[in-house]
Enzyme design. Sequence first.
Site, mmCIF file in Angstrom:
data_model
loop_
_atom_site.group_PDB
_atom_site.id
_atom_site.type_symbol
_atom_site.label_atom_id
_atom_site.label_comp_id
_atom_site.label_asym_id
_atom_site.label_seq_id
_atom_site.Cartn_x
_atom_site.Cartn_y
_atom_site.Cartn_z
ATOM 1 C CG ASP B 11 -1.963 -1.059 1.186
ATOM 2 O OD1 ASP B 11 -2.309 -1.483 0.073
ATOM 3 O OD2 ASP B 11 -2.447 -1.475 2.258
ATOM 4 C CG ASP B 130 -12.153 -3.056 -1.057
ATOM 5 O OD1 ASP B 130 -11.302 -3.916 -1.366
ATOM 6 O OD2 ASP B 130 -11.955 -1.834 -1.172
#
Lengths: 194, 251
Positions: B11, B130
Amino acid sequence: MKIVVIKYNAGNITSVEFAFKRIGIDVIITDDPNEIITADKVIFPGVGEASSAMNYLKEHKIDKLIRDLKQPVLGICLGMQLMCEYSEEGETECLGIFNKKVKHFGSHEFKVPQIGWNNIFDLKSPLFRGIKEDSFVYFVHGYYAELGENTIATTDYILKYSSALQKDNFYGAQFHPEKSGDVGEQILKNFIDL
Amino acid sequence: MLCKRIIPCLDIKDGRTVKGVHFEHLRDAGDAIELAIRYCKEGADELVFLDITATNDKRKTLTELVTKIASNINIPFTVGGGVSSIEDVSALLKAGADKVSINTAAFKNPQLIADLAHRFGSQCIVVGIDVKFEDAEWHVYLNGGRIKTEKTALDWAKEAVALGAGEILLTSMDSDGTKDGFSNDITKLISENVNVPVIASGGAGTMKHFEEVFTLGKADAALAASVFHYNEIHINDLKKELKSKHIKVRL
């Protein structure tokens, strides 16, 4: 040494360019016939769809040019498939360098396209000098070339098929040597050393 | 035989790697390129970079980072975060990315998946989903987990694949950062109902969790971040362990 990557409408050429850079080789990316003809080695890459790629090659008269090349030529992925006789993808008449058909894996319990690392075996070509049987390389494809006299590497996914082909000065790899770790780098070096 | 893939995820925030819990509480985990090189050497099969601060003015920084990564690693990598147009994808592929992951923009404009697949090929279009379990259903969440939708994970996954998604990157928000194991039930449900590879993400804490996501979860690839960033699991050791459990991996 002059290494040319044929530029056309198929795929992402950047990763091929970077792969050669990592082994210290600058490539020329071009669709200029003169540059291609005068190269020491020619890379014919490709990711995409067969019929539109083939149409583009014909329109730009690169199809005949490729067939007439005398120096070592390496087709990668779709590039290799386009060097075959015919592809079921878009029912496409291809370059006919390798006398094999390209077929769809069909729908199975297996996922199609095949994406990921798989083994290459029955290796027989200077392209695989120093490469061990069953080495892993990276594949992304939904169509495959049949086995035949031009087969220089075999892979098993759903069935056994040609993961690399060779006829005279023409070489083809179904996998992506530019993304296949150290094994892929060695194959690219071997091609440069041909 | 095709291998199961182990994919470290980085990330990215302002060029650094960060890691959170349940998508929050970020902490620094190191230089992105150094980590990428390390994972490559340790035997990672692919890498995923998610730009979690993606805003327009930072896109340039991201493409520069992508080019640096591409010049340094010889395995495939995916870039995602704020990707919302053909131009975004074109710029990332040109910078050296192999695949691009799209999430919120694809949900809001599903036609984007079809347009991207047509233009660049399905093989480089990863649709990120997600999901969170609520009211007896796995719901799709958007905007990095901030917005709930009424669509179920399975419906959206099927739709995305029909439109041309080449892979599904499925992140369970319930498991993310917990180290309690992947959400194997939803992973299995989606993997068995779409004909493209499913990358399971969220919850990796032990080697056993990876084994389970491949056997119980039927995942094609497993993605994790902190267990690799903080050296809790070494990728090579993990692959040896998986091999001993008869899971096909690249060693």
